[in-house]
Design an enzyme around this catalytic site. Structure first.
Site, PDB file in Angstrom:
ATOM      1  N   GLY A  12       0.869  -1.174   0.000  1.00 32.25           N
ATOM      2  CA  GLY A  12       0.000   0.000   0.000  1.00 32.25           C
ATOM      3  C   GLY A  12       0.905   1.222   0.000  1.00 32.25           C
ATOM      4  N   GLY A  18       0.307   4.489   5.500  1.00 28.94           N
ATOM      5  CA  GLY A  18       1.487   3.955   4.844  1.00 28.94           C
ATOM      6  C   GLY A  18       2.364   5.051   4.281  1.00 28.94           C
ATOM      7  N   LYS A  37      -1.209  -0.654  -5.918  1.00 25.98           N
ATOM      8  CA  LYS A  37      -1.830  -0.854  -7.232  1.00 25.98           C
ATOM      9  C   LYS A  37      -2.420   0.419  -7.823  1.00 25.98           C
ATOM     10  CE  LYS A  37      -6.253  -2.478  -5.333  1.00 25.98           C
ATOM     11  NZ  LYS A  37      -7.260  -3.553  -5.389  1.00 25.98           N
ATOM     12  N   ASP A  69      -0.222  -5.604  -7.387  1.00 20.69           N
ATOM     13  CA  ASP A  69      -1.433  -6.103  -6.745  1.00 20.69           C
ATOM     14  C   ASP A  69      -0.987  -7.125  -5.707  1.00 20.69           C
ATOM     15  OD1 ASP A  69      -3.778  -7.375  -5.945  1.00 20.69           O
ATOM     16  OD2 ASP A  69      -4.654  -7.377  -7.950  1.00 20.69           O
ATOM     17  N   TYR A 163     -14.400  -8.958   7.984  1.00 24.01           N
ATOM     18  CA  TYR A 163     -13.337  -7.962   8.183  1.00 24.01           C
ATOM     19  C   TYR A 163     -12.500  -8.305   9.404  1.00 24.01           C
ATOM     20  CZ  TYR A 163     -11.042  -3.555   9.372  1.00 24.01           C
ATOM     21  OH  TYR A 163     -10.114  -2.601   9.713  1.00 24.01           O
ATOM     22  N   LYS A 167      -8.413  -8.862   9.584  1.00 24.06           N
ATOM     23  CA  LYS A 167      -7.475  -8.064  10.391  1.00 24.06           C
ATOM     24  C   LYS A 167      -6.764  -8.933  11.418  1.00 24.06           C
ATOM     25  CE  LYS A 167      -6.513  -4.477  10.019  1.00 24.06           C
ATOM     26  NZ  LYS A 167      -5.550  -3.829   9.093  1.00 24.06           N
TER      27      LYS A 167
END
Length: 282
Positions: A12, A18, A37, A69, A163, A167
């Site tokens: 990322g 990031g 990406k 990707d 989700y 995580k």
């Protein structure tokens, strides 16, 4: 405490936390590979790998933007090798890339499930698997994953189980790798924010109200910098919270991190997955 000359591989990183970590490292004179990406401007999301590279260079670092990707192993493997050959190795892996959909089971189709688990859990595992051979040769190697403390209470799973699985899959990598690679001297830690962080993802999930109740990405970047400068053989297997890391380093005033200046600490929105007994700081 400096990352001068160190090489970071950040998944990322074209925007948000990031990018903030990349720019903070660049201020020390670090080399930063941004593997993401986004090559063309997005109508709703700011930043590309190329605009990120420009910010890194302006901050004083050397940048390597790589179109990648994270779900494609061939692309990821090539990105890791390109980074190592360009800068002579890899010292730090930052698992930053993440996808989010705060939806229940019946509202989360398999495409969304695969996206979140493919980027978050699988992507973290795969980035580690390809970077670790290079990290073993580094002098103070670190893996930093932006994932929460492990907490198995049902309230963190019931509203958005897909989700949460994605995580916590990232956090399980921290738990396992810290012990698996302890003898190699690779520090493996996770970092998570106490509050919402003002990023495009938060705006997408919570709108302007969430952004106003957030801190800036710089609080995560400053905490990450402290962690990545620590001796790798002495600091591993930790699930850290951003302002606690800073408090332990001597910071007492966190007001500069408010996304809206002057916002009281009491009005900041807490992030997900925080323990009930988390100590207050500031």
């Amino acid at each position: 405490m400096s990352l001068k000359g160190k090489t970071l591989f950040i998944t990322g990183g074209s925007r948000g936390i990031g990018l903030a970590i990349a720019v903070r490292a660049a201020r020390d004179g670090a080399n930063v590979a941004i593997a993401a990406k986004t090559a063309d401007p997005h109508p709703k999301l700011p930043g590309t790998i190329y605009s990120a590279a420009e910010e890194i260079e302006r901050a004083g670092g050397k940048a390597l933007p790589i179109l990648c990707d994270l779900r494609d192993e061939a692309q990821l493997a090539a990105a890791v090798e390109q980074t190592a050959s360009t800068f002579g190795g890899i010292d730090i892996l930052v698992n930053n890339a993440s996808a989010i959909s705060l939806t229940g089971t019946l509202a989360t189709d398999m495409k969304k499930y695969d996206l979140m688990n493919g980027i978050n859990a699988r992507g973290t595992y795969m980035a580690g698997r390809h970077c670790i051979p290079h990290l073993k040769r580094a002098s103070n190697p670190h893996i930093l994953t932006l994932s929460p403390p492990l907490d198995m209470r049902t309230k963190w799973f019931a509203p958005h189980v897909a989700y949460s699985m994605a995580k916590y899959g990232m956090s399980l990598c921290t738990l396992g790798w810290a012990e698996e690679f302890r003898r190699d001297g690779i520090a493996v830690n996770s970092l998570w924010p106490r509050t919402a962080i003002a990023t495009a993802a938060i705006k997408m999930v919570g709108g302007d109200a969430a952004m106003k109740a957030s801190r800036t990405p710089e609080i995560m970047a400053d905490a990450a910098h402290i962690m990545l400068c620590k001796p790798s053989r002495e600091f591993s297997g930790n699930f850290c919270i951003d302002d606690i890391v800073l408090h332990e380093a001597g910071v007492r005033d966190f007001s500069s991190y408010a996304a809206v200046p002057g916002t009281p600490e009491s009005q900041l929105a807490p992030d997900f997955f925080l323990p009930d007994d988390l100590p207050r700081v500031g």
